[in-house]
Design an enzyme around this catalytic site. Structure first.
Site: not given
Ligand SMILES: Cc1cn([C@H]2C[C@H](O)[C@@H](COP(=O)(O)OP(=O)(O)OP(=O)(O)O)O2)c(=O)[nH]c1=O
Length: 237
Positions: A87
């Site tokens: 997360d």
């Molecule tokens: C800050 C940042 C976040 N992110 C993404 C990573 C995570 O996928 C998302 C944060 O949300 P999360 O809730 O951590 O993850 P998710 O809902 O995408 O996937 P799951 O819970 O099923 O594992 O933001 C990027 O891709 N690039 C960035 O620079």
């Protein structure tokens, strides 16, 4: 050891795949509402634990129905495997205000205005949960229960890691924010930006792990998997 990445995030899949590990994917849905007064780090640690429980519940359901539907992973009985959950959130320089996925354009703008010309933190928690598929207690009168009905996952070991990276943004203009929102990239990302995408142009500096910002601190996650494998070797007779 078999690994399940319990995540719908395409970035997490891509990063784990770059490590040339074999793994299976499943996605889980959980309630991501923070508790009142919950600290950002407590929040992500609770999220990874909740995602792991949701994955175990979903897998147990699959094992129960395995005579009619295929399973994400069908390990031999008593063979451990790892469920990985992660997360990611942003946190403003006050250390309290959490930056999550934007609910709409205004929400994204309000996060970006606070990140503009400023440094924020990105935190990712990762949990490795080692489980085994075991026969459950059928000591009562379960003569009519099929084999698939008598299997369930048991947690044998779990550990979390947590990683912080500081990210500094350039001053953002309303024109920049408008065109970035229209790109569609912000919607599914914590803080409403992807450092691996168009928002790379907003970043002047990072301090810490790059892969942590993208959602999975890779070297630390691989060390966790490695550790889990060693623990397993120690547990096995
Ligand atoms: C800050 C940042 C976040 N992110 C993404 C990573 C995570 O996928 C998302 C944060 O949300 P999360 O809730 O951590 O993850 P998710 O809902 O995408 O996937 P799951 O819970 O099923 O594992 O933001 C990027 O891709 N690039 C960035 O620079």
């Amino acid at each position: 050891m078999n690994i399940i990445l319990a995540s719908g995030s395409p970035r997490r899949r891509e990063m784990l795949a770059t490590a040339q590990l074999e793994f299976t994917i499943m996605s889980v849905d959980i309630d991501e509402t923070p508790y009142d007064d919950e600290s950002p780090t407590d929040y992500i640690q609770r999220m990874v634990a909740t995602k792991a429980i949701a994955a175990i519940t979903k897998l147990n359901e699959e094992y129960k129905n395995s005579l009619s539907t295929p399973c994400t992973l069908s390990p031999p009985v008593n063979t451990p495997f790892i469920i990985l959950t992660a997360d990611t959130i942003g946190v403003l320089s006050d250390g309290k205000t959490v930056l999550v996925k934007p609910t709409d354009r205004n929400h994204a703008y309000s996060m970006w205005q606070q990140m503009s010309d400023n440094t924020h933190q990105v935190w990712t928690a990762v949990q490795a949960t080692q489980v085994i598929l075991t026969p459950i207690d059928t000591s009562s009168d379960n003569d009519h229960v099929s084999n698939a009905d008598t299997m369930a996952l048991q947690i044998v070991w779990q550990q979390q890691i947590i990683e912080r990276t500081d990210v500094t943004f350039i001053p953002l203009t309303s024109g920049m924010m408008a065109s970035y929102w229209d790109s569609g990239e912000p919607a599914d990302k914590a803080g409403g930006y992807g450092i691996q995408g168009l928002a790379a142009a907003w970043v002047t500096r990072i301090n810490g792990s790059y892969t942590n910002v993208v959602g999975l601190p890779l070297s630390q996650t691989l060390a966790l998997i490695n550790h889990a494998t060693k623990v397993n070797n120690a547990i096995e007779p």
